[in-house]
Design a protein around this motif. Sequence first.
Motif, PDB file in Angstrom:
ATOM      1  N   ALA A   1      -5.216  10.674   7.684  1.00 41.37           N
ATOM      2  CA  ALA A   1      -5.087   9.914   6.436  1.00 41.37           C
ATOM      3  C   ALA A   1      -6.024   8.714   6.412  1.00 41.37           C
ATOM      4  CB  ALA A   1      -3.635   9.457   6.265  1.00 41.37           C
ATOM      5  N   ILE A   2      -6.223   8.074   7.572  1.00 41.09           N
ATOM      6  CA  ILE A   2      -7.148   6.939   7.645  1.00 41.09           C
ATOM      7  C   ILE A   2      -8.578   7.392   7.359  1.00 41.09           C
ATOM      8  CG2 ILE A   2      -8.199   5.260   9.227  1.00 41.09           C
ATOM      9  CD1 ILE A   2      -5.440   4.996  10.548  1.00 41.09           C
ATOM     10  N   THR A   3      -8.972   8.534   7.897  1.00 39.19           N
ATOM     11  CA  THR A   3     -10.322   9.037   7.622  1.00 39.19           C
ATOM     12  C   THR A   3     -10.496   9.360   6.135  1.00 39.19           C
ATOM     13  OG1 THR A   3      -9.804  11.387   8.043  1.00 39.19           O
ATOM     14  CG2 THR A   3     -10.463  10.044   9.935  1.00 39.19           C
ATOM     15  N   ASP A   4      -9.390   9.743   5.475  1.00 38.86           N
ATOM     16  CA  ASP A   4      -9.443  10.008   4.038  1.00 38.86           C
ATOM     17  C   ASP A   4      -9.839   8.741   3.286  1.00 38.86           C
ATOM     18  OD1 ASP A   4      -9.124  11.022   1.485  1.00 38.86           O
ATOM     19  OD2 ASP A   4      -6.944  10.832   1.505  1.00 38.86           O
ATOM     20  N   TRP A   5      -9.220   7.626   3.647  1.00 35.84           N
ATOM     21  CA  TRP A   5      -9.579   6.355   3.004  1.00 35.84           C
ATOM     22  C   TRP A   5     -10.971   5.899   3.435  1.00 35.84           C
ATOM     23  CZ3 TRP A   5     -10.671   1.810   5.699  1.00 35.84           C
ATOM     24  CH2 TRP A   5     -10.924   0.700   4.889  1.00 35.84           C
ATOM     25  N   LEU A   6     -11.280   6.051   4.739  1.00 31.46           N
ATOM     26  CA  LEU A   6     -12.521   5.506   5.277  1.00 31.46           C
ATOM     27  C   LEU A   6     -13.753   6.234   4.744  1.00 31.46           C
ATOM     28  CD1 LEU A   6     -13.727   3.438   7.216  1.00 31.46           C
ATOM     29  CD2 LEU A   6     -13.503   5.126   9.066  1.00 31.46           C
ATOM     30  N   ASP A   7     -13.691   7.562   4.624  1.00 33.18           N
ATOM     31  CA  ASP A   7     -14.884   8.267   4.145  1.00 33.18           C
ATOM     32  C   ASP A   7     -15.215   7.890   2.704  1.00 33.18           C
ATOM     33  OD1 ASP A   7     -13.046   9.762   2.681  1.00 33.18           O
ATOM     34  OD2 ASP A   7     -13.302  11.582   3.856  1.00 33.18           O
ATOM     35  N   GLY A   8     -14.166   7.703   1.877  1.00 34.84           N
ATOM     36  CA  GLY A   8     -14.417   7.278   0.501  1.00 34.84           C
ATOM     37  C   GLY A   8     -14.971   5.868   0.429  1.00 34.84           C
ATOM     38  N   TYR A   9     -14.423   4.985   1.278  1.00 35.40           N
ATOM     39  CA  TYR A   9     -14.899   3.594   1.306  1.00 35.40           C
ATOM     40  C   TYR A   9     -16.367   3.523   1.721  1.00 35.40           C
ATOM     41  CZ  TYR A   9     -15.480  -1.206   2.956  1.00 35.40           C
ATOM     42  OH  TYR A   9     -15.953  -2.473   3.173  1.00 35.40           O
ATOM     43  N   LEU A  10     -16.717   4.249   2.789  1.00 36.16           N
ATOM     44  CA  LEU A  10     -18.100   4.225   3.273  1.00 36.16           C
ATOM     45  C   LEU A  10     -19.056   4.860   2.271  1.00 36.16           C
ATOM     46  CD1 LEU A  10     -17.607   5.132   7.046  1.00 36.16           C
ATOM     47  CD2 LEU A  10     -18.145   2.891   6.064  1.00 36.16           C
ATOM     48  N   ALA A  11     -18.608   5.920   1.619  1.00 35.12           N
ATOM     49  CA  ALA A  11     -19.467   6.582   0.632  1.00 35.12           C
ATOM     50  C   ALA A  11     -19.808   5.639  -0.511  1.00 35.12           C
ATOM     51  CB  ALA A  11     -18.782   7.844   0.104  1.00 35.12           C
ATOM     52  N   ARG A  12     -18.807   4.841  -0.939  1.00 38.75           N
ATOM     53  CA  ARG A  12     -19.062   3.887  -2.022  1.00 38.75           C
ATOM     54  C   ARG A  12     -19.842   2.676  -1.534  1.00 38.75           C
ATOM     55  NH1 ARG A  12     -13.672   5.280  -2.803  1.00 38.75           N
ATOM     56  NH2 ARG A  12     -13.009   3.346  -1.778  1.00 38.75           N
ATOM     57  N   ARG A  13     -19.440   2.155  -0.373  1.00 38.70           N
ATOM     58  CA  ARG A  13     -20.037   0.928   0.144  1.00 38.70           C
ATOM     59  C   ARG A  13     -21.499   1.130   0.536  1.00 38.70           C
ATOM     60  NH1 ARG A  13     -18.331  -4.540   0.451  1.00 38.70           N
ATOM     61  NH2 ARG A  13     -19.440  -5.534   2.178  1.00 38.70           N
ATOM     62  N   MET A  14     -21.782   2.252   1.204  1.00 41.17           N
ATOM     63  CA  MET A  14     -23.125   2.499   1.731  1.00 41.17           C
ATOM     64  C   MET A  14     -23.933   3.435   0.837  1.00 41.17           C
ATOM     65  SD  MET A  14     -21.919   2.987   5.722  1.00 41.17           S
ATOM     66  CE  MET A  14     -23.601   3.118   6.364  1.00 41.17           C
ATOM     67  N   LYS A  15     -23.305   3.822  -0.303  1.00 43.10           N
ATOM     68  CA  LYS A  15     -23.966   4.734  -1.239  1.00 43.10           C
ATOM     69  C   LYS A  15     -24.417   6.030  -0.538  1.00 43.10           C
ATOM     70  CE  LYS A  15     -25.692   1.125  -4.389  1.00 43.10           C
ATOM     71  NZ  LYS A  15     -24.378   0.555  -4.449  1.00 43.10           N
ATOM     72  N   LEU A  16     -23.500   6.557   0.281  1.00 43.44           N
ATOM     73  CA  LEU A  16     -23.785   7.787   1.025  1.00 43.44           C
ATOM     74  C   LEU A  16     -23.034   8.951   0.399  1.00 43.44           C
ATOM     75  CD1 LEU A  16     -23.588   6.439   4.693  1.00 43.44           C
ATOM     76  CD2 LEU A  16     -25.645   7.048   3.405  1.00 43.44           C
ATOM     77  N   THR A  17     -23.358   9.269  -0.825  1.00 43.51           N
ATOM     78  CA  THR A  17     -22.708  10.377  -1.511  1.00 43.51           C
ATOM     79  C   THR A  17     -23.563  11.634  -1.391  1.00 43.51           C
ATOM     80  OG1 THR A  17     -23.754   9.749  -3.601  1.00 43.51           O
ATOM     81  CG2 THR A  17     -21.575   8.829  -3.136  1.00 43.51           C
ATOM     82  N   SER A  18     -22.902  12.767  -1.465  1.00 40.22           N
ATOM     83  CA  SER A  18     -23.606  14.054  -1.428  1.00 40.22           C
ATOM     84  C   SER A  18     -22.767  15.092  -2.158  1.00 40.22           C
ATOM     85  CB  SER A  18     -23.855  14.516   0.017  1.00 40.22           C
ATOM     86  OG  SER A  18     -22.640  14.828   0.669  1.00 40.22           O
ATOM     87  N   ALA A  19     -23.420  16.146  -2.625  1.00 45.92           N
ATOM     88  CA  ALA A  19     -22.699  17.205  -3.326  1.00 45.92           C
ATOM     89  C   ALA A  19     -21.706  17.889  -2.391  1.00 45.92           C
ATOM     90  CB  ALA A  19     -23.696  18.220  -3.891  1.00 45.92           C
ATOM     91  N   PHE A  20     -22.127  18.117  -1.146  1.00 45.63           N
ATOM     92  CA  PHE A  20     -21.243  18.774  -0.179  1.00 45.63           C
ATOM     93  C   PHE A  20     -20.028  17.902   0.127  1.00 45.63           C
ATOM     94  CE2 PHE A  20     -20.260  19.801   4.396  1.00 45.63           C
ATOM     95  CZ  PHE A  20     -19.654  21.021   4.126  1.00 45.63           C
ATOM     96  N   GLY A  21     -20.258  16.599   0.288  1.00 46.07           N
ATOM     97  CA  GLY A  21     -19.158  15.684   0.555  1.00 46.07           C
ATOM     98  C   GLY A  21     -18.194  15.605  -0.611  1.00 46.07           C
ATOM     99  N   ALA A  22     -18.728  15.576  -1.835  1.00 49.02           N
ATOM    100  CA  ALA A  22     -17.874  15.515  -3.028  1.00 49.02           C
ATOM    101  C   ALA A  22     -17.021  16.773  -3.151  1.00 49.02           C
ATOM    102  CB  ALA A  22     -18.743  15.345  -4.271  1.00 49.02           C
ATOM    103  N   PHE A  23     -17.559  17.912  -2.710  1.00 52.84           N
ATOM    104  CA  PHE A  23     -16.790  19.160  -2.731  1.00 52.84           C
ATOM    105  C   PHE A  23     -15.739  19.183  -1.626  1.00 52.84           C
ATOM    106  CE2 PHE A  23     -16.706  22.995  -0.029  1.00 52.84           C
ATOM    107  CZ  PHE A  23     -15.849  23.788  -0.781  1.00 52.84           C
ATOM    108  N   LEU A  24     -16.141  18.757  -0.412  1.00 55.91           N
ATOM    109  CA  LEU A  24     -15.279  18.919   0.758  1.00 55.91           C
ATOM    110  C   LEU A  24     -14.114  17.939   0.783  1.00 55.91           C
ATOM    111  CD1 LEU A  24     -14.977  20.496   3.424  1.00 55.91           C
ATOM    112  CD2 LEU A  24     -16.346  18.705   4.530  1.00 55.91           C
ATOM    113  N   ASP A  25     -14.323  16.717   0.301  1.00 55.07           N
ATOM    114  CA  ASP A  25     -13.297  15.683   0.419  1.00 55.07           C
ATOM    115  C   ASP A  25     -11.962  16.070  -0.233  1.00 55.07           C
ATOM    116  OD1 ASP A  25     -12.490  12.920   1.176  1.00 55.07           O
ATOM    117  OD2 ASP A  25     -12.349  12.686  -0.990  1.00 55.07           O
ATOM    118  N   PRO A  26     -11.946  16.483  -1.509  1.00 54.36           N
ATOM    119  CA  PRO A  26     -10.656  16.878  -2.093  1.00 54.36           C
ATOM    120  C   PRO A  26     -10.058  18.124  -1.453  1.00 54.36           C
ATOM    121  CG  PRO A  26     -12.448  17.350  -3.620  1.00 54.36           C
ATOM    122  CD  PRO A  26     -13.029  16.554  -2.503  1.00 54.36           C
TER     123      PRO A  26
END
Length: 203
Positions: free
Chosen positions: A43-68
């Motif tokens: 659950a912590i990684t769920d919050w952390l990956d979203g935070y880092l993606a927004r904070r560091m602008k590290l978004t990707s199509a694969f990540g957007a698909f895999l996260d949910p």
Amino acid sequence: MRINLPTWLTLFRVALLPVMVAVFYLPFPGHNITAAIVFVLAAITDWLDGYLARRMKLTSAFGAFLDPVADKLMVAVTLFLLVEAHRGGWPGIVMAVTAAVIVGREISVSALREWMAGIGMRATVKVAFIGKLKTVMQMVALVVLIVQHEKAAEALRLYHIGEALLVIAGVLTIWSGLTYLRAAWPLLSSDMQEPSPVDKAGS
């Protein structure tokens, strides 16, 4: 394709699922606490990956698909474990019905979002506050129930608290699902044509 840090965290969350299942069933002292710790770590990684993606602008199509997908797998697998551990009697029925409501809602909302994305209207179905509240309530309930899934006599009160929280999460699940449906209803009830079979095959 380069995999960034948030996506690695999401993959790590998926990898934790079989670990949690194994620990849940292994007969060693404190296995329930260990399984709960694994779930909390996921659950912590769920919050952390979203935070880092927004904070560091590290978004990707694969990540957007895999996260949910990872989120829904984590909840569904945990609910299946708890339902199997609480078969029989009214507690088992309540657990099974609540789990079915939560998983059914996740499937329905995912299908709704996919349909909205297919017609270019995904932004219409946004995550509402009630959905976030449902998620928090659900996570707390699951942690409590993992810890107390053996229902030891001295811990029944805590088990019933977890059971009540999960029922509340189930009610919030229905509420948030109806909120999404109401937002999308003008389009669902219109005469808009569905994508053709060729479009669906290419999506």
